[in-house]
Write an enzyme that holds these catalytic residues in place. Structure first.
Site, short mmCIF file in Angstrom:
data_model
loop_
_atom_site.label_atom_id
_atom_site.label_comp_id
_atom_site.label_asym_id
_atom_site.label_seq_id
_atom_site.Cartn_x
_atom_site.Cartn_y
_atom_site.Cartn_z
N TRP A 126 0.84 -1.21 0.00
CA TRP A 126 0.00 0.00 0.00
C TRP A 126 0.87 1.24 0.00
O TRP A 126 0.57 2.21 -0.71
CB TRP A 126 -0.97 0.00 1.18
CG TRP A 126 -1.95 -1.13 1.10
CD1 TRP A 126 -2.09 -2.15 2.00
CD2 TRP A 126 -2.92 -1.39 0.06
NE1 TRP A 126 -3.09 -3.01 1.57
CE2 TRP A 126 -3.61 -2.56 0.40
CE3 TRP A 126 -3.26 -0.72 -1.12
CZ2 TRP A 126 -4.62 -3.10 -0.41
CZ3 TRP A 126 -4.27 -1.25 -1.92
CH2 TRP A 126 -4.93 -2.41 -1.55
N ASP A 183 -1.85 6.75 6.39
CA ASP A 183 -2.88 5.81 5.92
C ASP A 183 -3.18 4.89 7.10
O ASP A 183 -2.36 4.07 7.49
CB ASP A 183 -2.31 5.02 4.72
CG ASP A 183 -3.26 3.92 4.24
OD1 ASP A 183 -4.32 3.72 4.85
OD2 ASP A 183 -2.91 3.25 3.24
N LYS A 215 -12.00 -1.86 6.58
CA LYS A 215 -11.17 -2.76 7.38
C LYS A 215 -11.61 -2.78 8.84
O LYS A 215 -11.65 -3.82 9.46
CB LYS A 215 -9.69 -2.35 7.30
CG LYS A 215 -9.14 -2.18 5.90
CD LYS A 215 -8.88 -3.50 5.22
CE LYS A 215 -8.60 -3.37 3.72
NZ LYS A 215 -7.61 -2.40 3.32
C1 LIG Z 1 -7.00 -1.96 2.02
C2 LIG Z 1 -5.99 -0.90 2.15
C3 LIG Z 1 -5.88 0.13 1.22
C4 LIG Z 1 -6.76 0.21 -0.01
O1 LIG Z 1 -7.99 0.66 0.32
P1 LIG Z 1 -9.11 0.91 -0.81
O2 LIG Z 1 -10.17 1.58 -0.02
O3 LIG Z 1 -9.49 -0.42 -1.34
O4 LIG Z 1 -8.54 1.79 -1.85
C5 LIG Z 1 -4.93 1.10 1.43
N1 LIG Z 1 -4.13 1.07 2.50
C6 LIG Z 1 -4.20 0.08 3.43
C7 LIG Z 1 -3.28 0.09 4.60
C8 LIG Z 1 -5.13 -0.94 3.27
O5 LIG Z 1 -5.21 -1.92 4.17
#
Ligand SMILES: *Cc1c(COP(=O)(O)O)cnc(C)c1O
Length: 358
Positions: free
Chosen positions: A99, A166, A190
């Site tokens: 990511w 993030d 998540k």
């Molecule tokens: C799942 C995830 C993403 C991607 O998220 P989307 O909403 O599918 O774009 C980005 N960063 C992390 C840490 C993730 O676990």
């Protein structure tokens, strides 16, 4: 038969949040209309948005000078939106997984990127330490929880430049000193809601850094969404509703301080089982271990039994423990809504499998 859902995302949510969302789909607050068929500008939906924002602020202890947004596009859209708004000359990134790499790739189109440290050479099984954040960077970007590799930054680091995180997969899993961050963002799917909503927590003074010298399309400008109260265009109404319900559940439970204790206790059960196992072994370095995604594999001499264990677990109502294809083995995601009972159950199934296969 009860399912034990260890999916990495979309992932387990509090049952009450799902039930109440189902009710709101049928009839929102007894108004005789579905949440799905009313205007996002109606007072009934505005109340949902307001409460979701208020509970997010309360649960996370977000200071006054921050804005909370709920947008579409996922965390992946933010990978590009962040440099589009804030990268003037150089941005610094900590490369802790796929990511993070994707975020770096998007930033390259807007300026220079400096990767201050990377754990790529060991399949991202640890969080680098002892790196230097360049003081001339426009921002420093981190991924607090690396969903695929099971590593996590569980402290709020000091950064000499605006810190952007993030937090897709560990949002609201522990108390966070929000004042140390210029921006926190992630996909909801998540730990806090269903797929379709993206949360952005952004500091006031970051908005002033967005200048006119680069064309930023309206939808990608953070100012648009702050000014519009996340209602410049139609927001993801259903995911936002479920986030509100999840937030109510979390508050009831005692907030992030309470959930952190529970999360530590829960993860310990599985990590202890892995560390004491003859057959299984953890993949992340101990001091980098995530409380949200617990990654493990079978020791070399048992490697050929990995597929059999996935089947064995599936037959016993355990779902979603297959590891990401880049790591292999197993990943048990133990988000806020996961019960200790389910983790204990997984551990019991692992023990049983070991007994039958050693
Ligand atoms: C799942 C995830 C993403 C991607 O998220 P989307 O909403 O599918 O774009 C980005 N960063 C992390 C840490 C993730 O676990």
């Amino acid at each position: 038969m009860k399912k034990h859902n260890f999916s990495a995302g979309p992932a387990i949510l509090p049952r009450i949040a799902i039930e109440n969302s189902a009710k709101a789909i049928l009839d929102l607050n007894g108004i005789g209309l579905s949440l799905l068929e009313i205007s996002h500008r109606s007072k009934d939906f505005q109340a949902v948005m307001d409460e979701t924002v208020a509970l997010m602020k309360e649960n996370m202890g977000i200071p006054e000078n921050y804005h909370v947004l709920f947008l579409g596009g996922g965390a992946s859209t933010q990978f590009a939106t962040i440099p589009m708004n804030f990268l003037k000359t150089k941005a610094a990134y900590l490369e802790t997984g796929v990511w993070a790499k994707k975020a770096i790739k998007e930033a390259k189109g807007f300026g220079t990127t400096e990767v201050v440290a990377s754990s790529a050479e060991t399949t991202f099984n640890y969080i680098p330490k002892g790196y230097t954040i360049p003081t001339d960077a426009d921002y420093f970007h981190i991924t607090t929880n690396n969903t695929i590799y099971g590593t996590e930054i569980r402290t709020d680091i000091d950064s000499p430049v605006p810190l952007i995180a993030d937090m897709s997969s560990d949002m609201l899993s522990r108390p966070v000193d929000v004042s140390k961050y210029a921006m926190i963002y992630g996909g909801a799917q998540k730990n806090i809601g269903p797929a379709g909503a993206t949360f952005v927590i952004i500091k006031d003074e970051m908005l002033a850094k967005i200048t006119e010298d680069r064309h930023i399309p309206t939808m990608f400008n953070y100012k648009t969404h702050v000014e519009g109260g996340s209602m410049f265009n139609t927001p993801p109404v259903l995911p936002i509703y479920t986030i509100m319900e999840t937030m109510r559940w979390l508050k009831e439970l005692g907030g992030v301080a309470a959930i952190e204790k529970i999360n530590i206790d829960k993860a310990q059960v599985l990590y202890d089982a892995i560390d004491n196992s003859q057959m299984f072994v953890g993949t992340a370095e101990k001091d980098s271990r995530s409380l949200m995604n617990i990654c493990f594999v079978m020791k070399e001499q048992y490697k050929d039994k990995e597929a059999a264990f996935i089947e064995y677990a599936k037959d016993r109502n355990i779902s979603g423990i297959k590891g990401h294809r880049s790591v292999g083995g197993f990943r048990a995601s133990t988000y806020n809504a996961m019960s200790k009972e389910s983790i204990q159950y997984l551990v019991d199934v692992m023990h049983q499998f070991e007994k039958e296969n050693l």
